[in-house]
Design a protein around this motif. Structure first.
Motif, mmCIF file in Angstrom:
data_model
loop_
_atom_site.group_PDB
_atom_site.id
_atom_site.type_symbol
_atom_site.label_atom_id
_atom_site.label_comp_id
_atom_site.label_asym_id
_atom_site.label_seq_id
_atom_site.Cartn_x
_atom_site.Cartn_y
_atom_site.Cartn_z
ATOM 1 N N PHE A 264 -6.204 -19.087 -78.538
ATOM 2 C CA PHE A 264 -7.581 -18.643 -78.744
ATOM 3 C C PHE A 264 -8.529 -19.826 -78.844
ATOM 4 N N LEU A 265 -8.147 -20.852 -79.602
ATOM 5 C CA LEU A 265 -9.008 -22.026 -79.773
ATOM 6 C C LEU A 265 -9.244 -22.737 -78.449
ATOM 7 N N LEU A 266 -8.190 -22.912 -77.663
ATOM 8 C CA LEU A 266 -8.346 -23.604 -76.382
ATOM 9 C C LEU A 266 -9.177 -22.782 -75.400
ATOM 10 N N ASP A 267 -8.994 -21.461 -75.404
ATOM 11 C CA ASP A 267 -9.794 -20.603 -74.529
ATOM 12 C C ASP A 267 -11.261 -20.607 -74.960
ATOM 13 N N TYR A 268 -11.487 -20.585 -76.269
ATOM 14 C CA TYR A 268 -12.865 -20.600 -76.761
ATOM 15 C C TYR A 268 -13.576 -21.884 -76.327
ATOM 16 N N ILE A 269 -12.903 -23.010 -76.467
ATOM 17 C CA ILE A 269 -13.521 -24.286 -76.112
ATOM 18 C C ILE A 269 -13.757 -24.369 -74.608
ATOM 19 N N GLY A 270 -12.805 -23.858 -73.816
ATOM 20 C CA GLY A 270 -13.007 -23.844 -72.366
ATOM 21 C C GLY A 270 -14.223 -23.024 -71.973
ATOM 22 N N ASN A 271 -14.406 -21.871 -72.593
ATOM 23 C CA ASN A 271 -15.585 -21.054 -72.304
ATOM 24 C C ASN A 271 -16.853 -21.702 -72.840
ATOM 25 N N TYR A 272 -16.752 -22.334 -74.004
ATOM 26 C CA TYR A 272 -17.917 -23.011 -74.587
ATOM 27 C C TYR A 272 -18.429 -24.122 -73.671
ATOM 28 N N ASN A 273 -17.527 -24.864 -73.062
ATOM 29 C CA ASN A 273 -17.921 -25.983 -72.205
ATOM 30 C C ASN A 273 -18.662 -25.531 -70.946
ATOM 31 N N GLN A 274 -18.507 -24.272 -70.564
ATOM 32 C CA GLN A 274 -19.203 -23.777 -69.372
ATOM 33 C C GLN A 274 -20.687 -23.522 -69.627
ATOM 34 N N HIS A 275 -21.053 -23.331 -70.911
ATOM 35 C CA HIS A 275 -22.445 -22.982 -71.218
ATOM 36 C C HIS A 275 -23.066 -23.924 -72.250
ATOM 37 N N CYS A 276 -22.391 -24.990 -72.604
ATOM 38 C CA CYS A 276 -22.851 -25.831 -73.709
ATOM 39 C C CYS A 276 -24.083 -26.643 -73.315
ATOM 40 N N THR A 277 -24.825 -27.040 -74.308
ATOM 41 C CA THR A 277 -25.958 -27.948 -74.168
ATOM 42 C C THR A 277 -25.855 -29.012 -75.257
#
Length: 352
Positions: A298-311
């Motif tokens: 879950f943590l790795l998936d969350y971070i992967g998704n976060y990096n797609q929209h991060c600022t």
């Protein structure tokens, strides 16, 4: 004023009158375009000419006479700032009962005075003697990064629990919030090692079962591999695994990596804490995990998704606020000098 979404409609309408007049339109043309009376157009044009922007605002009205004298306001303000005898804080009801005033009156006075006895904020003064130098060093990296180099904020979030509920969850429905039982089962913990790139806001992370010096250095090795041919300036806290002998030897083998330590008890200086706060609120506060492996995925998936929209995060504490923090810390340190450590006496076995 006209473009701002927070401008009241009455001021927006008067602004349109002034802008139309500045464009050369007559009172008749403005009144016809805005569907208002010519007298109204002329009034606000004259008011703007004589008073400027203040002329577009309504004059103060007499209104209802003041119900309570300034002495009553002062009594409420003074008492709410004092500690009650048998409670930890005042509430509107207890304060109203204490002062013999209606609850609505006390509530109105507290709101107008911007006094909030129900709120509490936390703070910690840093005992670090090099507080100012470390603070300005790290903030300088944020505001003026070195040329041809990357600034990374690194830290660990430990003790992330894999919590499972003993009964099925009830989904969100109309008029009913998402519900779960207050009984839970622990399936162990995981530690998240993360590096935040301040230029983009992207996060590189490892998930381990323990926070150790070996895991930290392996993570840093992957960080270096992720940014080849780049000088790295890494912001860290003062944890022992960040400063021990193994870390110093690793730095000697990687001359392109530079560690910058935040002041002691000043984790707010490290921008990775902003990401950890987002992770806690969005990802972990209502999550359910049946194993440590599931939590890791879950943590790795969350971070992967976060990096797609991060600022990137923006540092908002300006020079004036930093100066106030430095001065307050210096005053605290002067009033509370560090106590000398007591030497422990060696036992006979240690002497032998």
């Amino acid at each position: 004023m006209l473009r701002s979404p927070s401008t009241p409609q009455v001021l927006a309408s008067r602004s349109r009158i002034v802008l139309a007049a500045a464009a050369g339109q007559s009172n008749q043309e403005i009144a016809r375009a805005l569907e208002i009376h010519e007298v109204t157009v002329g009034k606000w044009r004259r008011s703007f000419v004589s008073l400027g922007l203040e002329g577009l605002k309504d004059l103060p009205r007499s209104g209802r006479p003041v119900k309570h004298e300034p002495e009553v306001w002062q009594r409420v303000q003074h008492r709410v700032c004092q500690q009650p005898e048998f409670q930890s804080r005042w509430s509107v009801r207890t304060l109203a009962r204490e002062l013999g005033l209606p609850r609505s009156t006390v509530h109105h006075m507290l709101v107008e005075s911007q006094l909030q006895p129900h709120r509490v904020r936390t703070f910690t003064f840093s005992p670090d003697p090099d507080f100012e130098a470390k603070l300005l060093d790290v903030v300088g990296l944020y505001l003026n990064p070195p040329d041809n180099a990357l600034v990374l904020c690194v830290d660990e979030k430990t003790g992330i629990q894999a919590l499972d509920r003993t009964q099925p969850l009830l989904p969100l429905r109309a008029k009913k919030p998402r519900s779960w039982t207050n009984e839970y089962v622990r399936h162990g913990t995981q530690s998240l090692l993360a590096a935040l790139e301040i230029a983009t806001g992207k996060v590189l992370a490892h998930v381990k079962q323990r926070r150790t010096s070996v895991n930290f250095l392996r993570f840093m090795q992957d960080v270096v591999a992720g940014y080849p041919d780049k000088d790295l300036h890494v912001v860290l806290d003062n944890l022992n695994i960040h400063k021990n002998e193994a870390a110093q030897k690793w730095l000697q083998r990687h001359p392109g990596v530079h560690f910058h330590y935040v002041p002691t008890h000043a984790s707010w200086v490290n921008l990775i804490e902003c990401f950890f706060s987002i992770l806690t609120r969005q990802g972990l506060s209502q999550s359910v995990h049946q194993s440590r492996r599931q939590l890791k995925d879950f943590l790795l998936d969350y971070i992967g998704n976060y990096n797609q929209h991060c600022t990137p995060f923006v540092w908002t504490k300006g020079p004036e606020k930093l100066q106030r923090i430095i001065e307050a810390t210096q005053q605290y340190q002067a009033a509370h000098p560090p106590k000398p450590r007591k030497r422990r006496k060696k036992s006979n076995n240690q002497k032998n």
